[in-house]
Design a protein around this motif. Structure first.
Motif, PDB file in Angstrom:
ATOM      1  N   LYS A  61      18.351  -9.969  -2.725  1.00  0.00           N
ATOM      2  CA  LYS A  61      18.805  -8.885  -1.851  1.00  0.00           C
ATOM      3  C   LYS A  61      17.659  -8.220  -1.099  1.00  0.00           C
ATOM      4  O   LYS A  61      16.520  -8.199  -1.547  1.00  0.00           O
ATOM      5  CB  LYS A  61      19.572  -7.842  -2.652  1.00  0.00           C
ATOM      6  N   SER A  62      18.004  -7.687   0.080  1.00  0.00           N
ATOM      7  CA  SER A  62      17.091  -6.895   0.908  1.00  0.00           C
ATOM      8  C   SER A  62      17.914  -6.196   1.987  1.00  0.00           C
ATOM      9  O   SER A  62      19.131  -6.344   2.031  1.00  0.00           O
ATOM     10  CB  SER A  62      16.018  -7.777   1.550  1.00  0.00           C
ATOM     11  N   GLN A  63      17.241  -5.477   2.888  1.00  0.00           N
ATOM     12  CA  GLN A  63      17.953  -4.855   3.998  1.00  0.00           C
ATOM     13  C   GLN A  63      18.378  -5.898   5.024  1.00  0.00           C
ATOM     14  O   GLN A  63      19.518  -5.920   5.455  1.00  0.00           O
ATOM     15  CB  GLN A  63      17.077  -3.802   4.685  1.00  0.00           C
ATOM     16  N   SER A  64      17.457  -6.766   5.429  1.00  0.00           N
ATOM     17  CA  SER A  64      17.754  -7.822   6.404  1.00  0.00           C
ATOM     18  C   SER A  64      17.295  -9.160   5.836  1.00  0.00           C
ATOM     19  O   SER A  64      16.184  -9.273   5.331  1.00  0.00           O
ATOM     20  CB  SER A  64      17.013  -7.576   7.720  1.00  0.00           C
ATOM     21  N   GLY A  65      18.171 -10.156   5.925  1.00  0.00           N
ATOM     22  CA  GLY A  65      17.864 -11.446   5.332  1.00  0.00           C
ATOM     23  C   GLY A  65      17.843 -11.334   3.822  1.00  0.00           C
ATOM     24  O   GLY A  65      16.791 -11.419   3.195  1.00  0.00           O
ATOM     25  N   GLY A  66      19.007 -11.113   3.238  1.00  0.00           N
ATOM     26  CA  GLY A  66      19.101 -10.912   1.789  1.00  0.00           C
ATOM     27  C   GLY A  66      18.341 -11.945   1.000  1.00  0.00           C
ATOM     28  O   GLY A  66      17.740 -11.652  -0.026  1.00  0.00           O
ATOM     29  N   CYS A  67      18.340 -13.160   1.490  1.00  0.00           N
ATOM     30  CA  CYS A  67      17.619 -14.243   0.840  1.00  0.00           C
ATOM     31  C   CYS A  67      16.370 -14.638   1.632  1.00  0.00           C
ATOM     32  O   CYS A  67      15.285 -14.720   1.084  1.00  0.00           O
ATOM     33  CB  CYS A  67      18.561 -15.430   0.680  1.00  0.00           C
ATOM     34  N   ILE A  68      16.533 -14.856   2.952  1.00  0.00           N
ATOM     35  CA  ILE A  68      15.436 -15.383   3.773  1.00  0.00           C
ATOM     36  C   ILE A  68      15.376 -14.689   5.135  1.00  0.00           C
ATOM     37  O   ILE A  68      16.398 -14.520   5.790  1.00  0.00           O
ATOM     38  CB  ILE A  68      15.607 -16.898   3.990  1.00  0.00           C
ATOM     39  N   LEU A  69      14.176 -14.336   5.555  1.00  0.00           N
ATOM     40  CA  LEU A  69      13.924 -13.773   6.881  1.00  0.00           C
ATOM     41  C   LEU A  69      12.985 -14.710   7.617  1.00  0.00           C
ATOM     42  O   LEU A  69      11.998 -15.183   7.053  1.00  0.00           O
ATOM     43  CB  LEU A  69      13.259 -12.402   6.771  1.00  0.00           C
ATOM     44  N   SER A  70      13.283 -14.987   8.874  1.00  0.00           N
ATOM     45  CA  SER A  70      12.460 -15.889   9.681  1.00  0.00           C
ATOM     46  C   SER A  70      12.278 -15.305  11.076  1.00  0.00           C
ATOM     47  O   SER A  70      13.254 -15.021  11.763  1.00  0.00           O
ATOM     48  CB  SER A  70      13.152 -17.253   9.771  1.00  0.00           C
ATOM     49  N   THR A  71      11.018 -15.133  11.506  1.00  0.00           N
ATOM     50  CA  THR A  71      10.737 -14.600  12.842  1.00  0.00           C
ATOM     51  C   THR A  71       9.542 -15.320  13.476  1.00  0.00           C
ATOM     52  O   THR A  71       8.822 -16.060  12.813  1.00  0.00           O
ATOM     53  CB  THR A  71      10.421 -13.093  12.797  1.00  0.00           C
ATOM     54  N   ALA A  99      13.559 -14.370  17.132  1.00  0.00           N
ATOM     55  CA  ALA A  99      12.338 -14.676  17.882  1.00  0.00           C
ATOM     56  C   ALA A  99      11.954 -16.161  17.841  1.00  0.00           C
ATOM     57  O   ALA A  99      10.872 -16.522  17.388  1.00  0.00           O
ATOM     58  CB  ALA A  99      11.181 -13.803  17.407  1.00  0.00           C
ATOM     59  N   SER A 100      12.858 -17.006  18.293  1.00  0.00           N
ATOM     60  CA  SER A 100      12.598 -18.447  18.477  1.00  0.00           C
ATOM     61  C   SER A 100      12.387 -19.239  17.189  1.00  0.00           C
ATOM     62  O   SER A 100      11.774 -20.298  17.200  1.00  0.00           O
ATOM     63  CB  SER A 100      11.397 -18.671  19.400  1.00  0.00           C
ATOM     64  N   SER A 101      12.876 -18.758  16.073  1.00  0.00           N
ATOM     65  CA  SER A 101      12.772 -19.517  14.825  1.00  0.00           C
ATOM     66  C   SER A 101      13.746 -20.684  14.839  1.00  0.00           C
ATOM     67  O   SER A 101      14.783 -20.632  15.487  1.00  0.00           O
ATOM     68  CB  SER A 101      13.067 -18.620  13.629  1.00  0.00           C
ATOM     69  N   LYS A 102      13.418 -21.751  14.101  1.00  0.00           N
ATOM     70  CA  LYS A 102      14.263 -22.930  14.012  1.00  0.00           C
ATOM     71  C   LYS A 102      14.708 -23.152  12.571  1.00  0.00           C
ATOM     72  O   LYS A 102      13.891 -23.058  11.649  1.00  0.00           O
ATOM     73  CB  LYS A 102      13.496 -24.166  14.498  1.00  0.00           C
ATOM     74  N   VAL A 103      15.997 -23.462  12.397  1.00  0.00           N
ATOM     75  CA  VAL A 103      16.552 -23.679  11.068  1.00  0.00           C
ATOM     76  C   VAL A 103      17.356 -24.965  11.055  1.00  0.00           C
ATOM     77  O   VAL A 103      18.108 -25.262  11.984  1.00  0.00           O
ATOM     78  CB  VAL A 103      17.502 -22.516  10.660  1.00  0.00           C
ATOM     79  N   SER A 104      17.222 -25.737   9.985  1.00  0.00           N
ATOM     80  CA  SER A 104      18.024 -26.949   9.797  1.00  0.00           C
ATOM     81  C   SER A 104      18.583 -26.947   8.387  1.00  0.00           C
ATOM     82  O   SER A 104      17.841 -26.819   7.417  1.00  0.00           O
ATOM     83  CB  SER A 104      17.159 -28.192  10.014  1.00  0.00           C
ATOM     84  N   LEU A 105      19.918 -27.031   8.295  1.00  0.00           N
ATOM     85  CA  LEU A 105      20.598 -27.079   6.990  1.00  0.00           C
ATOM     86  C   LEU A 105      21.273 -28.433   6.827  1.00  0.00           C
ATOM     87  O   LEU A 105      21.953 -28.902   7.723  1.00  0.00           O
ATOM     88  CB  LEU A 105      21.651 -25.982   6.893  1.00  0.00           C
TER      89      LEU A 105
END
Length: 106
Positions: A61-71, A99-105
């Motif tokens: 848990k957190s305020q933003s991105g409970g698990c993961i934050l990417s910027t 901010a232009s982050s890339k994610v692949s699941l």
């Protein structure tokens, strides 16, 4: 590896990668990690790269991105991962990217 009940104030309860950092994680468990601000378990920024395979993220848990934050052009790739019971008080219980982050699941 297991990352259990880790905490941080600013970002990344268990892991933070910044300025071209590279992280590879295999068959790991992340449970009950938290951050009072961003990225309950992981915070990535400034071209950092993270690859995660066959891992579990739960009760983070957190305020933003409970698990993961990417910027800031960070890249992250997930293969055969499970995300359960993660929470955020403001943005995205599992993954918040900006901010232009890339994610692949997969």
């Amino acid at each position: 590896s297991s990352f259990l009940r880790n905490t941080a104030v600013a970002s990344g309860g268990a892991i933070e990668a910044n300025i071209n950092g590279i992280i590879s994680i295999y068959t790991s468990t992340f449970d009950s990690n938290s951050c009072s601000s961003q990225g309950g378990t992981v915070a990535l920024s400034n071209n950092a790269v993270m690859e995660v395979s066959s891992s579990y993220f739960t009760n983070c848990k957190s305020q933003s991105g409970g698990c993961i934050l990417s910027t800031d052009s960070a890249e992250h790739y997930y293969d055969n991962c499970t995300f359960t019971h993660n929470t955020a008080t403001f943005r995205a219980a599992v993954l918040y990217t900006a901010a232009s982050s890339k994610v692949s699941l997969n």
